[in-house]
Write an enzyme that holds these catalytic residues in place. Sequence first.
Site, PDB file in Angstrom:
ATOM      1  CG  MET A   1      13.515  35.908  41.821  1.00 19.56           C
ATOM      2  SD  MET A   1      12.668  36.975  43.008  1.00 19.56           S
ATOM      3  CE  MET A   1      11.193  36.022  43.357  1.00 19.56           C
TER       4      MET A   1
ATOM      5  CG  PHE B   1      21.966   6.323  16.994  1.00 18.21           C
ATOM      6  CD1 PHE B   1      22.439   7.609  16.766  1.00 18.21           C
ATOM      7  CD2 PHE B   1      20.603   6.085  16.892  1.00 18.21           C
ATOM      8  CE1 PHE B   1      21.561   8.641  16.448  1.00 18.21           C
ATOM      9  CE2 PHE B   1      19.722   7.099  16.569  1.00 18.21           C
ATOM     10  CZ  PHE B   1      20.203   8.383  16.345  1.00 18.21           C
ATOM     11  CD  GLN B   2      18.281   8.582  19.477  1.00 23.99           C
ATOM     12  OE1 GLN B   2      17.443   7.683  19.583  1.00 23.99           O
ATOM     13  NE2 GLN B   2      17.965   9.801  19.091  1.00 23.99           N
TER      14      GLN B   2
ATOM     15  CD  GLU C   1      12.064  13.755  24.273  1.00 24.93           C
ATOM     16  OE1 GLU C   1      12.345  14.985  24.259  1.00 24.93           O
ATOM     17  OE2 GLU C   1      12.326  12.996  23.321  1.00 24.93           O
TER      18      GLU C   1
ATOM     19  CE  LYS D   1      13.984  -0.976  18.385  1.00 23.55           C
ATOM     20  NZ  LYS D   1      14.460  -0.089  17.295  1.00 23.55           N
TER      21      LYS D   1
END
Lengths: 96, 567
Positions: free
Chosen positions: B480, B128-129, B66, B178
């Site tokens: 760096m 969940f999630q 993502e 959802k």
Amino acid sequence: MSQRLNFRLRPTEGSVLRVLGSIERRGFSLEHIESRRVGNAILLSVAVSGERPVEVLIRQLERLYDVLSVELEPCPDAYTTACLQQSFGEPAAVPT
Amino acid sequence: MSSIAPQRAAPSPSVEAKPYRAAHALLDALRAEGVRFIFGYPGGAIMPVYDALVDHPIRHILVRHEQAAALAANGYARFTGEVGVCMATSGPGATNLITGIADAYLDSVPMVAITGQVATFLMGTDAFQEVDTFGLTLPVVKHSFIVREAEALPAIVHEAFRIARSGRPGPVLVDLPKDVANRPIFAKPSHPVPDPPLPECNPCALERARHLLARAARPVLYTGYGVFLARAERALRAFVEATRIPTVSTLKGLGGLPTDHPCFLGMLGMHGSRAANQAVQEADLLICVGARFDDRATGKLDGFAPKARVIHIDGDPGEISKLRYAEVALCGDLSRILDALSLRPVPPEWGRRVEALKASDRPRYDAPGRFIYAPALIRRLYERLPEDAVVTCDVGQHQMWVAQHGVHRSIRQHLTSGGLGTMGFGLPAAIGVKLADPERTVVCVTGDGSFMMNVQELATLRRYGIAVKILLLDNAALGMVRQWQELFHDRRYSEVDLSDNPDFAALARVFGLWAARLESRDQIDALLQEWLRSEGPALLHVPIDPKANVWPLVPPNKANHEQLMET
């Protein structure tokens, strides 16, 4: 020295959180908070303190979508205010 | 090279027409805003939208992480100036987007991020999630919405786009539960309306600016990415042509004035040119155009342009006097302001002084030794690229070498993560650019550290046949950080060794890319040509001197004129 900012906010989800978070992230402390819903707006009054110019903070807050208006109650540092007004071309005498 | 064609579902055997749902309305609203691509990754809470995608003409690009979706949308938006769109599911999908959203916030990139959310009746139950995406992103978005009413969705999408691109652009989050996405709705797509015009610049401030310009003996223009945001490159160039005022640029403003222009002195700041930093040091008037006095540009703020008064020209009043007091603030349309300023030519003595500064600060590309000298390779690359090529960078030493030694002809041809400094930016950003303009040469210059942060996107290149050319400068270290540990931490090297890197050319070939390894100086021309002319995506792996550093360098807490030079 603390200074008081008075806001009119859109009554949208998270608008108070967004404003308070922005104030703290810009280096100011929150000294006092009052908030209430009036009609189609949220009125928020916040006393802030910090070492940075509050006028710059106000312009940073004014660009938030939720902020309909923000006003500084009188009592700011007169020299800073006058200098910033003058830099924007407003007729204000810089104290000597 | 094969590529995956967009998949379409077979016609449903059901005779009943599906109701028009919010998920479908979302896609229609995106299309009404002119969206060509959604960069995304599906998951549980965003499934209604992915279901609607099956029957929808809008094109979805499936990335492999993502974060890459957000960075590809970010790159697309930086190049096109349009709003980039990314999408992910709730929970980890949303948290993975955040780096790309924050990158867009700090670099003022217009973007709309759509995240799935658990159903409204589960929100606040640790489902969940479930994660508070709205709360997590509050500090890094311009605005955000949770869609609680399906009927409001088209209007919210329209408003999200208006906010993202108006004024100072930035990312806007739309969090879509959802159950809301699944609801039937009857609302029509919202139609775009033009943004309100910018306010007029204060005429008194304009007059004060003219007054300062007319009296300045040593003016310097300091330009930034705001020039691109305001579409003011033409006005900037006309202003410089008329006044011949010496010009320095921030990292992200490079290309506002072409870097081979006689008045251009280079990038200022930490890795800026000596000529640029010294000119700012001597200036009695600094005209800041679309820049924000970032610490990497100013060095120690107290010592920055110590003799100069400041005219600050910007579209965002919130930047005025934030870090450096501006004697004159000009807020509004940059082009109109620049066109309205005095066009008095720069005093000849100052012109001669600046020419001398520039003449004594020409980079050399004849480094001794057998290693490939990265600045010389970058210079050679730009000599071989078409004039309209776009170069994206990652973050680190290679990024500074590109900034210093590339020939930047416009701001949108040099895409670099300036504010957030996001390692892993380069490859996804290049994907966004190449999809926006498939005919254009798009090069991603990366380092061995940054490249591994989004290496999985090689699969996206292969899947869609996206012909990005990757130039990987490999010093087998986090260069760096190693440089800073060498210079400022008594050579106490801590977790910077990457000498166990994989064989990058072999890795690229596994993903189906053309790949080669450039090992000696006499191979440079032939391999650059072969790499650029190869069909499809390609990677050129270039081992470089592991001890090479970026020069000049302004040490931390020092003023820009105290910069260290290569010894």
